[in-house]
Design an enzyme around this catalytic site. Sequence first.
Site, PDB file in Angstrom:
ATOM      1  N   TYR A 136       4.735   5.855  10.786  1.00  0.00           N
ATOM      2  CA  TYR A 136       3.882   4.709  10.460  1.00  0.00           C
ATOM      3  C   TYR A 136       4.642   3.682   9.632  1.00  0.00           C
ATOM      4  O   TYR A 136       4.554   2.480   9.867  1.00  0.00           O
ATOM      5  CB  TYR A 136       2.632   5.183   9.702  1.00  0.00           C
ATOM      6  CG  TYR A 136       1.519   4.153   9.682  1.00  0.00           C
ATOM      7  CD1 TYR A 136       0.418   4.265  10.522  1.00  0.00           C
ATOM      8  CD2 TYR A 136       1.569   3.055   8.821  1.00  0.00           C
ATOM      9  CE1 TYR A 136      -0.601   3.324  10.509  1.00  0.00           C
ATOM     10  CE2 TYR A 136       0.559   2.099   8.802  1.00  0.00           C
ATOM     11  CZ  TYR A 136      -0.528   2.250   9.648  1.00  0.00           C
ATOM     12  OH  TYR A 136      -1.522   1.305   9.638  1.00  0.00           O
ATOM     13  N   TYR A 182      -8.693   4.586   8.722  1.00  0.00           N
ATOM     14  CA  TYR A 182      -8.964   4.907  10.127  1.00  0.00           C
ATOM     15  C   TYR A 182     -10.072   5.960  10.156  1.00  0.00           C
ATOM     16  O   TYR A 182      -9.890   7.048   9.602  1.00  0.00           O
ATOM     17  CB  TYR A 182      -7.715   5.486  10.791  1.00  0.00           C
ATOM     18  CG  TYR A 182      -6.560   4.508  10.930  1.00  0.00           C
ATOM     19  CD1 TYR A 182      -5.718   4.227   9.861  1.00  0.00           C
ATOM     20  CD2 TYR A 182      -6.310   3.883  12.158  1.00  0.00           C
ATOM     21  CE1 TYR A 182      -4.655   3.352  10.002  1.00  0.00           C
ATOM     22  CE2 TYR A 182      -5.247   2.993  12.300  1.00  0.00           C
ATOM     23  CZ  TYR A 182      -4.425   2.733  11.219  1.00  0.00           C
ATOM     24  OH  TYR A 182      -3.372   1.863  11.354  1.00  0.00           O
ATOM     25  N   LYS A 225       2.001  -1.030  15.383  1.00  0.00           N
ATOM     26  CA  LYS A 225       3.422  -1.096  15.704  1.00  0.00           C
ATOM     27  C   LYS A 225       3.875  -2.367  16.422  1.00  0.00           C
ATOM     28  O   LYS A 225       5.072  -2.685  16.422  1.00  0.00           O
ATOM     29  CB  LYS A 225       3.806   0.103  16.605  1.00  0.00           C
ATOM     30  CG  LYS A 225       3.901   1.398  15.866  1.00  0.00           C
ATOM     31  CD  LYS A 225       5.225   1.532  15.143  1.00  0.00           C
ATOM     32  CE  LYS A 225       5.196   2.513  14.005  1.00  0.00           C
ATOM     33  NZ  LYS A 225       5.011   1.920  12.694  1.00  0.00           N
ATOM     34  N   PRO A 254      -3.097  -0.861  19.446  1.00  0.00           N
ATOM     35  CA  PRO A 254      -2.869  -1.246  18.042  1.00  0.00           C
ATOM     36  C   PRO A 254      -3.077  -0.138  17.008  1.00  0.00           C
ATOM     37  O   PRO A 254      -2.852  -0.370  15.818  1.00  0.00           O
ATOM     38  CB  PRO A 254      -3.869  -2.396  17.825  1.00  0.00           C
ATOM     39  CG  PRO A 254      -4.898  -2.216  18.873  1.00  0.00           C
ATOM     40  CD  PRO A 254      -4.250  -1.553  20.036  1.00  0.00           C
ATOM     41  N   HIS A 302       0.833  -1.209   0.000  1.00  0.00           N
ATOM     42  CA  HIS A 302       0.000   0.000   0.000  1.00  0.00           C
ATOM     43  C   HIS A 302       0.858   1.245   0.000  1.00  0.00           C
ATOM     44  O   HIS A 302       1.856   1.308   0.718  1.00  0.00           O
ATOM     45  CB  HIS A 302      -0.898   0.017   1.241  1.00  0.00           C
ATOM     46  CG  HIS A 302      -2.041  -0.939   1.154  1.00  0.00           C
ATOM     47  ND1 HIS A 302      -3.046  -0.986   2.074  1.00  0.00           N
ATOM     48  CD2 HIS A 302      -2.340  -1.896   0.242  1.00  0.00           C
ATOM     49  CE1 HIS A 302      -3.923  -1.916   1.734  1.00  0.00           C
ATOM     50  NE2 HIS A 302      -3.510  -2.484   0.632  1.00  0.00           N
TER      51      HIS A 302
HETATM   52  P1  RFL Z   1       3.418 -12.935  20.857  1.00  0.00           P
HETATM   53  O1  RFL Z   1       2.951 -12.870  19.446  1.00  0.00           O
HETATM   54  O2  RFL Z   1       2.406 -12.748  21.928  1.00  0.00           O
HETATM   55  O3  RFL Z   1       4.176 -14.324  21.033  1.00  0.00           O
HETATM   56  C1  RFL Z   1       4.536 -14.810  22.293  1.00  0.00           C
HETATM   57  C2  RFL Z   1       4.514 -16.314  22.215  1.00  0.00           C
HETATM   58  O4  RFL Z   1       4.952 -16.846  23.468  1.00  0.00           O
HETATM   59  C3  RFL Z   1       4.103 -17.930  23.817  1.00  0.00           C
HETATM   60  N1  RFL Z   1       4.174 -18.104  25.269  1.00  0.00           N
HETATM   61  C4  RFL Z   1       4.936 -19.050  25.859  1.00  0.00           C
HETATM   62  N2  RFL Z   1       5.728 -19.986  25.332  1.00  0.00           N
HETATM   63  C5  RFL Z   1       6.376 -20.815  26.200  1.00  0.00           C
HETATM   64  N3  RFL Z   1       6.229 -20.734  27.547  1.00  0.00           N
HETATM   65  C6  RFL Z   1       5.430 -19.802  28.101  1.00  0.00           C
HETATM   66  N4  RFL Z   1       5.291 -19.743  29.404  1.00  0.00           N
HETATM   67  C7  RFL Z   1       4.746 -18.905  27.243  1.00  0.00           C
HETATM   68  N5  RFL Z   1       3.896 -17.875  27.444  1.00  0.00           N
HETATM   69  C8  RFL Z   1       3.556 -17.404  26.238  1.00  0.00           C
HETATM   70  C9  RFL Z   1       2.746 -17.518  23.286  1.00  0.00           C
HETATM   71  O5  RFL Z   1       1.882 -18.646  23.098  1.00  0.00           O
HETATM   72  C10 RFL Z   1       3.127 -16.867  21.978  1.00  0.00           C
HETATM   73  O6  RFL Z   1       3.156 -17.781  20.913  1.00  0.00           O
HETATM   74  O7  RFL Z   1       4.578 -11.860  21.131  1.00  0.00           O
HETATM   75  P2  RFL Z   1       5.701 -11.278  20.168  1.00  0.00           P
HETATM   76  O8  RFL Z   1       6.419 -12.354  19.449  1.00  0.00           O
HETATM   77  O9  RFL Z   1       6.443 -10.301  20.987  1.00  0.00           O
HETATM   78  O10 RFL Z   1       4.874 -10.478  19.025  1.00  0.00           O
HETATM   79  C11 RFL Z   1       4.103  -9.360  19.352  1.00  0.00           C
HETATM   80  C12 RFL Z   1       2.895  -9.261  18.400  1.00  0.00           C
HETATM   81  O11 RFL Z   1       2.194 -10.494  18.397  1.00  0.00           O
HETATM   82  C13 RFL Z   1       1.958  -8.129  18.787  1.00  0.00           C
HETATM   83  O12 RFL Z   1       2.685  -7.000  19.202  1.00  0.00           O
HETATM   84  C14 RFL Z   1       1.041  -7.719  17.612  1.00  0.00           C
HETATM   85  O13 RFL Z   1       0.118  -8.735  17.299  1.00  0.00           O
HETATM   86  C15 RFL Z   1       0.312  -6.434  17.940  1.00  0.00           C
HETATM   87  N6  RFL Z   1      -0.627  -6.021  16.893  1.00  0.00           N
HETATM   88  C16 RFL Z   1      -0.186  -5.380  15.750  1.00  0.00           C
HETATM   89  N7  RFL Z   1       1.135  -5.233  15.528  1.00  0.00           N
HETATM   90  C17 RFL Z   1       1.567  -4.688  14.348  1.00  0.00           C
HETATM   91  O14 RFL Z   1       2.776  -4.540  14.169  1.00  0.00           O
HETATM   92  N8  RFL Z   1       0.708  -4.301  13.347  1.00  0.00           N
HETATM   93  C18 RFL Z   1      -0.628  -4.423  13.494  1.00  0.00           C
HETATM   94  O15 RFL Z   1      -1.359  -4.123  12.562  1.00  0.00           O
HETATM   95  C19 RFL Z   1      -1.126  -4.947  14.743  1.00  0.00           C
HETATM   96  N9  RFL Z   1      -2.437  -5.117  14.939  1.00  0.00           N
HETATM   97  C20 RFL Z   1      -1.985  -6.262  17.048  1.00  0.00           C
HETATM   98  C21 RFL Z   1      -2.881  -5.774  16.042  1.00  0.00           C
HETATM   99  C22 RFL Z   1      -2.480  -6.981  18.130  1.00  0.00           C
HETATM  100  C23 RFL Z   1      -3.825  -7.198  18.238  1.00  0.00           C
HETATM  101  N10 RFL Z   1      -4.267  -7.987  19.334  1.00  0.00           N
HETATM  102  C24 RFL Z   1      -5.142  -9.071  19.196  1.00  0.00           C
HETATM  103  C25 RFL Z   1      -3.544  -7.910  20.569  1.00  0.00           C
HETATM  104  C26 RFL Z   1      -4.240  -5.963  16.158  1.00  0.00           C
HETATM  105  C27 RFL Z   1      -4.715  -6.659  17.270  1.00  0.00           C
HETATM  106  C28 RFL Z   1      -6.208  -6.792  17.380  1.00  0.00           C
HETATM  107  C1  PHB Z   2      -5.017  -4.952  10.855  1.00  0.00           C
HETATM  108  O1  PHB Z   2      -5.069  -5.060   9.618  1.00  0.00           O
HETATM  109  O2  PHB Z   2      -5.277  -5.900  11.602  1.00  0.00           O
HETATM  110  C2  PHB Z   2      -4.629  -3.655  11.463  1.00  0.00           C
HETATM  111  C3  PHB Z   2      -4.361  -2.564  10.655  1.00  0.00           C
HETATM  112  C4  PHB Z   2      -3.994  -1.363  11.247  1.00  0.00           C
HETATM  113  C5  PHB Z   2      -3.909  -1.263  12.629  1.00  0.00           C
HETATM  114  C6  PHB Z   2      -4.161  -2.369  13.419  1.00  0.00           C
HETATM  115  C7  PHB Z   2      -4.541  -3.569  12.841  1.00  0.00           C
HETATM  116  O3  PHB Z   2      -3.557  -0.091  13.190  1.00  0.00           O
END
Ligand code: RFL
Ligand code: PHB
Length: 408
Positions: free
Chosen positions: A401, A217, A313, A309, A88
């Site tokens: 961003y 957004y 980031k 979120p 994008h």
């Molecule tokens: P994770 O992905 O939470 O992975 C951690 C892993 O550790 C495991 N774990 C264990 N394993 C062994 N022993 C234990 N005791 C353990 N405890 C936990 C877990 O099962 C898991 O597999 O952390 P990591 O690797 O630091 O990654 C971080 C990202 O997942 C997170 O920051 C993002 O998903 C946040 N996020 C977004 N980030 C972006 O860069 N761009 C986005 O568009 C974005 N959108 C989002 C998001 C997060 C969201 N939610 C659901 C929180 C949108 C949403 C809705």
């Molecule tokens: C997504 O596509 O899940 C998404 C996009 C932008 C955001 C957060 C999540 O800021």
Amino acid sequence: MFPAAAAVKKGARVEVMRTQVAIVGAGPAGLVLAHLLSRTGIDCVVLEARSQQYVEQRVRAGVLEHPTVQLLCDTGVGRRLQEEGLSHRGIRLRFDGADHLLDFVALIGRSITVYGQQEVVKDLIEARLAAGGPVFFEVGGVRLSGLDTDEPEVAFTGGDGVERILRAEVVAGCDGFHGVCRPSVPTRHLQVFEREYPFAWLGILAKAAPVQPEVTYAYSDRGFALASMRSTEISRLYLQVGPDEALDAWPDDRIWEELNARLALDAGFALNEGPVLERGVTTMRSFVVEPMRYGRLFLAGDAAHIVPPTGAKGMNLAVADVAVLAEALERFFATGATDLLDGYSERCLRRVWRAEHFSWWMTSMLHLTPGADAFERRLQLAQLRYVTSSQAAAKSLAENYSGLPYGS
Ligand code: RFL
Ligand code: PHB
């Protein structure tokens, strides 16, 4: 992996393993770290509490910054991302009944890529397993010890029920916000910085072709909404809801109606609707611990920091942390020098705090704070109008961003 030895402890069979880096967590942080270390011949073992299927299907982030895309492509795990990811030029801010495109490519010459986090995870697991690198899924009872020594240990029960002890030189705490690594650090050694927000996001994944060409957004009197996508057939949509919102209160019809109301344009707008494949509520939090290290334990990703979120980031920060950590570990194992490891936390935290500010700022600009008065609403609109009309302000948003360089 170095050969495993068997030991007998209190009558139970305990398998002792050795590695250079024990990685706890197979999310983006743990898997990218394992990938980068393996490329430089550093031995590591990944421990994951969930099953492979679970981590590969967990729907989360979708936007990859420019430096994240570059890292994945440069290190040989970007083939599917390049084929299937949606590149994008920028994002849209929707307010005052109109769309405002922020064209990052025109502003700063960088794009972003929409590609699901679980796809990144799948690609990394495939690469690791193909390279014969060990990942223990479904581990339980993970306990860390000896973190303030040169020989830390991680004890765990394998998915096969076998008790194991993993002896390492370094432990990488990549186990997310609710993991065990951060709580293994004596609290007096960590300083916590935190904000909670009085709202949450209700997110759905729907089998419906996205209408809007970029991630959009929307700021509205009814609250924030976000229209994103995963492919040309799958939409990812979010609604600002109350912090303790019950999913039951949101049947499909209500979700679509509210999304359409918040995303309305004076010129007319209607989402394509389709079956909801997945739904969930995410609370919003800003959180940082300092330092991101205790002895031989290095925290990375959500284990060390959380952002709301709105700035997309979280996953990108996780990748940035481990890029810095991998470089420091490479130097440490090649030369014994600890200077980069000693600088790890400070180097990451500079970028983390910039992203914390950006995410907080985007969140504050776009959400309806319960009880907000007309003054606050006018300030939000003034800011939205400014970032969409001033080149300087638009460039600043675009630069943040699309991702600042590592180490900046
Ligand atoms: P994770 O992905 O939470 O992975 C951690 C892993 O550790 C495991 N774990 C264990 N394993 C062994 N022993 C234990 N005791 C353990 N405890 C936990 C877990 O099962 C898991 O597999 O952390 P990591 O690797 O630091 O990654 C971080 C990202 O997942 C997170 O920051 C993002 O998903 C946040 N996020 C977004 N980030 C972006 O860069 N761009 C986005 O568009 C974005 N959108 C989002 C998001 C997060 C969201 N939610 C659901 C929180 C949108 C949403 C809705
Ligand atoms: C997504 O596509 O899940 C998404 C996009 C932008 C955001 C957060 C999540 O800021």
